[in-house]
Design a protein around this motif. Structure first.
Motif, mmCIF file in Angstrom:
data_model
loop_
_atom_site.group_PDB
_atom_site.id
_atom_site.type_symbol
_atom_site.label_atom_id
_atom_site.label_comp_id
_atom_site.label_asym_id
_atom_site.label_seq_id
_atom_site.Cartn_x
_atom_site.Cartn_y
_atom_site.Cartn_z
ATOM 1 N N TRP A 23 0.857 -1.181 0.000
ATOM 2 C CA TRP A 23 0.000 0.000 0.000
ATOM 3 C C TRP A 23 0.890 1.226 0.000
ATOM 4 O O TRP A 23 1.826 1.309 0.794
ATOM 5 C CB TRP A 23 -0.897 0.030 1.242
ATOM 6 C CG TRP A 23 -2.133 -0.807 1.185
ATOM 7 C CD1 TRP A 23 -2.447 -1.862 1.978
ATOM 8 C CD2 TRP A 23 -3.244 -0.639 0.299
ATOM 9 N NE1 TRP A 23 -3.667 -2.380 1.646
ATOM 10 C CE2 TRP A 23 -4.190 -1.638 0.608
ATOM 11 C CE3 TRP A 23 -3.526 0.257 -0.733
ATOM 12 C CZ2 TRP A 23 -5.396 -1.784 -0.069
ATOM 13 C CZ3 TRP A 23 -4.726 0.122 -1.411
ATOM 14 C CH2 TRP A 23 -5.650 -0.887 -1.086
ATOM 15 N N VAL A 31 -5.046 12.060 -2.003
ATOM 16 C CA VAL A 31 -4.363 11.545 -3.185
ATOM 17 C C VAL A 31 -4.759 12.377 -4.389
ATOM 18 O O VAL A 31 -5.809 13.011 -4.418
ATOM 19 C CB VAL A 31 -4.689 10.059 -3.432
ATOM 20 C CG1 VAL A 31 -4.301 9.217 -2.236
ATOM 21 C CG2 VAL A 31 -6.167 9.862 -3.759
ATOM 22 N N LEU A 37 -1.327 4.140 -5.760
ATOM 23 C CA LEU A 37 -2.007 3.781 -4.520
ATOM 24 C C LEU A 37 -1.500 2.475 -3.931
ATOM 25 O O LEU A 37 -1.387 2.327 -2.718
ATOM 26 C CB LEU A 37 -3.513 3.648 -4.782
ATOM 27 C CG LEU A 37 -4.224 4.863 -5.376
ATOM 28 C CD1 LEU A 37 -5.656 4.511 -5.690
ATOM 29 C CD2 LEU A 37 -4.136 6.049 -4.433
ATOM 30 N N SER A 51 -4.259 6.101 -8.979
ATOM 31 C CA SER A 51 -5.580 6.659 -8.745
ATOM 32 C C SER A 51 -6.076 7.323 -10.025
ATOM 33 O O SER A 51 -5.312 7.975 -10.733
ATOM 34 C CB SER A 51 -5.538 7.691 -7.612
ATOM 35 O OG SER A 51 -6.805 8.301 -7.449
ATOM 36 N N VAL A 57 -8.636 9.173 1.048
ATOM 37 C CA VAL A 57 -8.791 7.736 1.268
ATOM 38 C C VAL A 57 -9.732 7.492 2.450
ATOM 39 O O VAL A 57 -9.484 7.970 3.565
ATOM 40 C CB VAL A 57 -7.429 7.070 1.526
ATOM 41 C CG1 VAL A 57 -7.613 5.582 1.795
ATOM 42 C CG2 VAL A 57 -6.487 7.282 0.350
#
Length: 436
Positions: A23, A31, A37, A51, A57
């Motif tokens: 992650w 983001v 991502l 993204s 998020v």
């Protein structure tokens, strides 16, 4: 405000799922479009997931190491506008716990060669700007704040002993690049073995590293091999003085487009001749079916260490290649494996494997058989040792072969006959090139 769900994309190869290996964000992070991502791994490649929108998020859909189905929700973002999630579906996604992702199952038989991570297609990012001196001088990130960096950058930083929190990245959203690490090192950044002031201090930290991705595949394959194959190990020393003299001469007089010869192409050619006389070693054992498959073609796997881990590119039909052709193909495959561009076909199909650690190969080793093959030839380092010639001790270049065999298929006598034949060919290298 609306919500936007990014699903696991179809990463090609006709696969149904991919393993989540990294992650790049956490819940609460902001983001931007095209920002990476996560990273997922298939059998042959690591792919970064960017993204497609700007947002915050709200939810992560899987734990590291989990297998995520193609099309399954991967991440949920809060975005400007309506988003792409209809009312009612939002709650359903939000209530799904991270553990709902398919756990990594215990694998059955693993592919003959450990897979290699290919270079992932990079996300479309804004052009990078020059690294400023502030990149080096900036204060470290707060504890728990994860820097943005690709898997290859993280691997390089870990190998170099660099804490990525000490570096402010020059890419979008502070993403750290290889150039940022170069600048950090050039300006005297923290390196292993650096000078420490003051008295020695006891350290109590314990780093927890989850075994995922290629490392897990390697672990599974090694466990499979050792649990199912009763290994018999045979070691022999070989005088390669004459072979080294021949290799030096050939390298000196080689064509401009020919690669520099190592000892491996000679060993490959010697193995082809020895296997013609001992075909039971050029085989795979299907122990579930109780069948040994002997192969006419000699497909030699070469265990190679890469930045991503151990992989086994395969020189197909070594019996049809001369010394220089073997060297050219070996170099091509090694370069592809290290660059992460080797294809699945180039990493599978071996019938016997060579394991070599080069100059650091030690005196003896105990190589693990590349399941489901029945033999692996281990090459140790060459060292000058005194050898008695009948009248005096003379310096000779000696190299040990440390090899393992599947004792269910190969008896100790067969292993010894094969290795002694290799020894004869390598100690009298002219025999390697004699037809018939």
């Amino acid at each position: 405000m609306g919500e936007y769900v990014i699903k696991m994309p179809d990463v090609g190869e006709g696969i149904a799922e991919a393993e989540l290996v990294e992650w790049q964000v956490k819940v609460g992070d902001l983001v931007r479009e095209d920002m990476v991502l996560a990273a997922v791994m298939t059998d042959k490649a690591t792919v970064e997931i960017p993204s497609s929108v700007n947002g915050e998020v709200l939810w992560l859909g899987a734990d590291l190491g989990a297998k995520v189905a193609i099309g399954a929700p991967l991440i949920r973002l809060k975005v400007e506008g309506d988003g792409n999630v209809v009312a009612g579906a939002v709650a359903e996604i939000a209530e799904a716990p991270m553990e709902a992702a398919t756990p990594a199952p215990k694998q059955e038989a693993v592919a003959v060669a450990a897979p290699v991570m290919e270079k992932a297609k990079p996300a479309t990012l804004a052009p990078s700007r020059p690294v400023a001196s502030a990149t080096i001088a900036a204060a470290p990130r707060a504890e728990g704040e994860k820097p943005l960096a690709s898997p290859s950058v993280r691997l390089r930083a870990r190998d170099a002993g660099i804490d990525l929190r000490q570096i402010i990245g020059s890419g979008p959203a502070g993403r750290i690049s290889h150039e940022d690490i170069d600048a950090f090192i050039a300006h005297g950044g923290s390196q292993p073995g650096g000078i420490r002031s003051g008295a020695p201090v006891a350290r109590t930290e314990v780093e927890e590293i989850k075994v995922i991705g290629l490392r897990r595949k390697i672990a599974e394959k090694m466990a499979l091999s050792k649990s199912r194959i009763p290994h018999i190990m045979y070691a022999e020393e070989v005088d390669v003085t004459a072979l080294e003299e021949l290799r030096t001469t050939l390298n000196r007089d080689k064509k401009a487009d020919h690669p520099r010869l190592t000892i491996l192409p000679f060993l490959m050619r010697a193995m082809v001749k020895a296997l013609a006389e001992n075909p039971q070693l050029n085989a795979r054992y299907d122990d579930d079916a109780g069948v040994v498959h002997r192969y006419a073609g000699v497909h030699i796997g070469i265990a190679a260490q890469t930045p991503a881990g151990l992989v086994v590119p395969v020189v197909k039909h070594a019996e049809a290649r001369n010394l220089w052709e073997s060297a050219i193909e070996l170099n091509r495959l090694s370069d592809a494996a290290k660059a992460g561009t080797a294809s699945r076909d180039e990493l599978s199909g071996s019938t016997i494997t060579i394991s070599s650690l080069g100059a650091i190969g030690g005196i003896i080793s105990t190589p693990v058989i590349n399941y489901p093959e029945v033999a692996i030839i281990g090459v140790n380092k060459i060292a000058v040792r005194p050898v008695w010639d009948g009248t005096a001790f003379v310096p000779r270049k000696i190299m040990n072969l440390s090899s393992s065999f599947d004792h269910r298929v190969i008896d100790g006598w067969d292993a010894a006959v094969f290795i002694q034949r290799l020894k004869t060919l390598l100690e009298t290298p002219a025999l390697i090139f004699v037809e018939g």
